[in-house]
Design a protein around this motif. Structure first.
Motif, short mmCIF file in Angstrom:
data_model
loop_
_atom_site.label_atom_id
_atom_site.label_comp_id
_atom_site.label_asym_id
_atom_site.label_seq_id
_atom_site.Cartn_x
_atom_site.Cartn_y
_atom_site.Cartn_z
N LEU A 56 0.83 -1.20 0.00
CA LEU A 56 0.00 0.00 0.00
C LEU A 56 0.87 1.26 0.00
CD1 LEU A 56 -2.82 1.23 0.04
CD2 LEU A 56 -2.80 0.99 2.53
N VAL A 57 1.93 1.26 0.79
CA VAL A 57 2.85 2.40 0.82
C VAL A 57 3.46 2.62 -0.57
CG1 VAL A 57 5.04 3.25 1.75
CG2 VAL A 57 3.34 2.23 3.28
N THR A 58 3.86 1.54 -1.22
CA THR A 58 4.42 1.63 -2.56
C THR A 58 3.39 2.21 -3.54
OG1 THR A 58 5.91 -0.22 -2.16
CG2 THR A 58 5.45 0.32 -4.46
N GLN A 59 2.15 1.79 -3.41
CA GLN A 59 1.08 2.31 -4.26
C GLN A 59 0.91 3.82 -4.06
OE1 GLN A 59 -2.69 0.40 -3.59
NE2 GLN A 59 -3.80 1.84 -4.86
N TRP A 60 0.91 4.27 -2.81
CA TRP A 60 0.79 5.70 -2.53
C TRP A 60 1.93 6.49 -3.14
CZ3 TRP A 60 -0.13 4.87 3.37
CH2 TRP A 60 -1.44 4.45 3.60
N VAL A 61 3.16 5.98 -3.00
CA VAL A 61 4.33 6.67 -3.54
C VAL A 61 4.24 6.75 -5.06
CG1 VAL A 61 6.83 6.57 -3.82
CG2 VAL A 61 5.81 6.13 -1.58
N ARG A 62 3.85 5.66 -5.70
CA ARG A 62 3.73 5.64 -7.17
C ARG A 62 2.66 6.64 -7.64
NH1 ARG A 62 8.21 3.95 -7.23
NH2 ARG A 62 8.73 1.77 -7.24
N GLN A 63 1.53 6.71 -6.93
CA GLN A 63 0.48 7.66 -7.29
C GLN A 63 0.98 9.10 -7.19
OE1 GLN A 63 -2.93 6.72 -4.85
NE2 GLN A 63 -3.40 4.88 -6.02
N ALA A 64 1.71 9.39 -6.14
CA ALA A 64 2.27 10.73 -5.97
C ALA A 64 3.28 11.03 -7.08
CB ALA A 64 2.91 10.87 -4.60
N GLU A 65 4.11 10.06 -7.39
CA GLU A 65 5.11 10.23 -8.45
C GLU A 65 4.45 10.52 -9.80
OE1 GLU A 65 9.12 7.88 -9.81
OE2 GLU A 65 7.35 6.66 -9.36
N VAL A 66 3.44 9.75 -10.14
CA VAL A 66 2.73 9.94 -11.40
C VAL A 66 2.04 11.31 -11.44
CG1 VAL A 66 0.75 9.11 -12.77
CG2 VAL A 66 2.42 7.49 -11.89
N ALA A 67 1.55 11.76 -10.29
CA ALA A 67 0.88 13.06 -10.21
C ALA A 67 1.85 14.23 -10.28
CB ALA A 67 0.05 13.13 -8.93
N GLY A 68 3.16 13.95 -10.23
CA GLY A 68 4.15 15.01 -10.37
C GLY A 68 4.83 15.47 -9.10
N TYR A 69 4.64 14.75 -8.00
CA TYR A 69 5.29 15.13 -6.74
C TYR A 69 6.79 14.88 -6.85
CZ TYR A 69 0.79 15.94 -4.70
OH TYR A 69 -0.45 16.46 -4.43
N LYS A 70 7.56 15.81 -6.32
CA LYS A 70 9.02 15.77 -6.45
C LYS A 70 9.75 15.32 -5.20
CE LYS A 70 8.70 17.40 -10.58
NZ LYS A 70 8.67 16.46 -11.67
N ALA A 71 9.05 15.30 -4.05
CA ALA A 71 9.72 14.95 -2.80
C ALA A 71 8.74 14.28 -1.84
CB ALA A 71 10.31 16.19 -2.15
N LEU A 72 9.30 13.45 -0.97
CA LEU A 72 8.53 12.81 0.10
C LEU A 72 8.95 13.38 1.44
CD1 LEU A 72 8.80 9.01 -0.82
CD2 LEU A 72 6.81 10.49 -1.09
N VAL A 73 7.96 13.62 2.29
CA VAL A 73 8.21 13.97 3.68
C VAL A 73 7.72 12.75 4.45
CG1 VAL A 73 7.64 15.53 5.57
CG2 VAL A 73 7.81 16.40 3.22
N ILE A 74 8.63 11.99 5.02
CA ILE A 74 8.29 10.71 5.63
C ILE A 74 8.04 10.90 7.13
CG2 ILE A 74 9.07 8.36 6.08
CD1 ILE A 74 10.68 8.59 3.46
N THR A 75 6.86 10.46 7.57
CA THR A 75 6.47 10.54 8.97
C THR A 75 6.44 9.13 9.55
OG1 THR A 75 5.15 12.50 8.50
CG2 THR A 75 4.69 11.33 10.57
N VAL A 76 7.19 8.91 10.61
CA VAL A 76 7.28 7.57 11.19
C VAL A 76 6.87 7.56 12.66
CG1 VAL A 76 9.05 6.78 9.60
CG2 VAL A 76 9.73 7.87 11.74
N ASP A 77 6.40 8.68 13.19
CA ASP A 77 6.14 8.74 14.61
C ASP A 77 4.66 8.60 15.00
OD1 ASP A 77 5.24 11.15 13.66
OD2 ASP A 77 6.15 12.35 15.23
N ALA A 78 3.77 8.37 14.06
CA ALA A 78 2.36 8.18 14.40
C ALA A 78 2.18 6.83 15.08
CB ALA A 78 1.51 8.27 13.15
N GLN A 79 1.50 6.82 16.22
CA GLN A 79 1.35 5.57 16.95
C GLN A 79 0.36 4.62 16.30
OE1 GLN A 79 0.47 6.35 21.01
NE2 GLN A 79 2.46 7.21 21.43
N ARG A 80 -0.79 5.12 15.91
CA ARG A 80 -1.81 4.26 15.29
C ARG A 80 -2.56 5.04 14.23
NH1 ARG A 80 -4.77 0.08 19.22
NH2 ARG A 80 -2.87 -0.83 20.00
N LEU A 81 -2.70 4.42 13.09
CA LEU A 81 -3.47 5.00 12.01
C LEU A 81 -4.41 3.94 11.47
CD1 LEU A 81 -0.55 6.83 10.22
CD2 LEU A 81 -2.26 7.84 11.69
N VAL A 82 -5.63 4.32 11.24
CA VAL A 82 -6.61 3.39 10.71
C VAL A 82 -6.47 3.37 9.19
CG1 VAL A 82 -9.07 2.89 10.52
CG2 VAL A 82 -8.14 3.88 12.63
#
Length: 69
Positions: free
Chosen positions: A34-60
Motif C-alpha cells: 500500500l505504501v508503494t502504491q501511494w508513492v507511485r500515485q504521488a510520483e505519477v501526479a508530479g510530486y518531487k519529494a517525500l516527507v516521511i512521517t514515522v512517529d504516528a502511533q496508530r493510524l486506521v
C-alpha cells in the motif's frame, strides 16, 4: 504539501497547484504494498519529494486511504 491523511487526492492537489515542487507527506505503515502504491500515485501526479512521517502511533487504514484515490 499534501498528507497521506488528506481528504483531497494527490492528483487533485497536483492539478490545482502552481507550485513547482510538490511535496507528499507519507505515513509509513506495515503494509508495504500500500505504501508503494501511494508513492507511485504521488510520483505519477508530479510530486518531487517525500516527507516521511514515522512517529504516528496508530493510524486506521481506512483513514489513511482517504487521501489516496
Amino acid at each position: 504539501m499534501v498528507s497521506t491523511m488528506a481528504n483531497t487526492s494527490v492528483q487533485e492537489v497536483a492539478s490545482s497547484s502552481q507550485h513547482p515542487c510538490l511535496l507528499f507527506q507519507l505515513y509509513v505503515i506495515r503494509d508495504r504494498e500500500l505504501v508503494t502504491q501511494w508513492v507511485r500515485q504521488a510520483e505519477v501526479a508530479g510530486y518531487k519529494a517525500l516527507v516521511i512521517t514515522v512517529d504516528a502511533q496508530r493510524l486506521v487504514r481506512g483513514t489513511l486511504a482517504g487521501g489516496i484515490k
